[in-house]
Design an enzyme around this catalytic site. Structure first.
Site, mmCIF file in Angstrom:
data_model
loop_
_atom_site.group_PDB
_atom_site.id
_atom_site.type_symbol
_atom_site.label_atom_id
_atom_site.label_comp_id
_atom_site.label_asym_id
_atom_site.label_seq_id
_atom_site.Cartn_x
_atom_site.Cartn_y
_atom_site.Cartn_z
ATOM 1 N N CYS A 14 -0.977 0.733 5.719
ATOM 2 C CA CYS A 14 -1.036 0.695 7.145
ATOM 3 C C CYS A 14 -1.088 1.669 7.362
ATOM 4 C CB CYS A 14 0.119 -0.078 7.546
ATOM 5 S SG CYS A 14 0.172 -2.027 7.650
ATOM 6 N N ARG A 15 -0.141 2.191 7.374
ATOM 7 C CA ARG A 15 0.071 3.954 8.332
ATOM 8 C C ARG A 15 -0.275 4.936 7.529
ATOM 9 N NH1 ARG A 15 6.622 3.399 8.070
ATOM 10 N NH2 ARG A 15 6.162 2.062 6.513
ATOM 11 N N ASP A 127 6.471 1.133 11.265
ATOM 12 C CA ASP A 127 5.665 0.244 9.915
ATOM 13 C C ASP A 127 5.361 -0.944 10.918
ATOM 14 O OD1 ASP A 127 4.640 -1.346 8.580
ATOM 15 O OD2 ASP A 127 6.459 -0.977 7.158
#
Length: 172
Positions: A14-15, A127
């Site tokens: 994701c990040r 997150d």
């Protein structure tokens, strides 16, 4: 000599891939593609070999970024080959510092949002994994906001390295 930057989050789906793609675009736009190598990894290996989260891919592509990615776990043995290790939150900083084997390796670790003057004391990138699409949009905005400051820092480091190399050449 190539300057190497690695973005690190938890699972590398994701990040950190989002920050990687945003920063790589800034590096390319600045004409530094041959001088700076950008990648990402996770503190854990749960998603090793997986593509980025589909929501990450969707946000990146919607905003004109590339999105090809294969998740991997950060290894302590990478520190000597990296110039900067950019953590996405304080938990990642702690984990990376545990992996660092020397003070020099630990000194390479920075928080992404520390390069965003508007971030103030809110330096963690939340997150987005367990939330909706708005969390992925917020992550992208934070990565974009920090990328200009990070690019300036990398340019300065490259300039210092070149000056050092020139000084070494004159003395030999």
């Amino acid at each position: 000599m190539t300057y190497r930057v690695c973005f690190v989050c938890t699972g590398n789906i994701c990040r950190s891939p989002m920050a990687e793609h945003v920063f790589r675009a800034r590096v390319e736009e600045a004409g530094l593609g041959g001088a700076v190598e950008v990648d990402s990894a996770g503190t854990g290996g749960w998603h090793e070999g997986d593509a980025a989260d589909p929501r990450t891919v969707a946000v990146l592509e919607e905003h004109g970024y590339t999105s090809a990615h294969t998740a991997r776990q950060f290894r302590a043995s990478w520190f000597p080959d990296l110039d900067l290790v950019i953590a996405l939150d304080e938990g990642h900083v702690r984990e990376l510092r545990r992996l660092a084997r020397t003070p020099d390796e630990a000194a390479k670790i920075r928080l992404l949002r520390s390069y965003d003057p508007a971030a103030g004391n809110a330096l963690d990138v939340p997150d987005p994994y367990y939330g909706g699409p708005e969390g992925f949009e917020e992550c992208l905005e934070m990565a974009e906001a920090a990328s200009e400051g990070l690019l300036a820092a990398v340019r300065a480091a490259i300039g210092e390295r070149r000056q050092g190399d020139e000084s070494m050449e004159r003395t030999t």
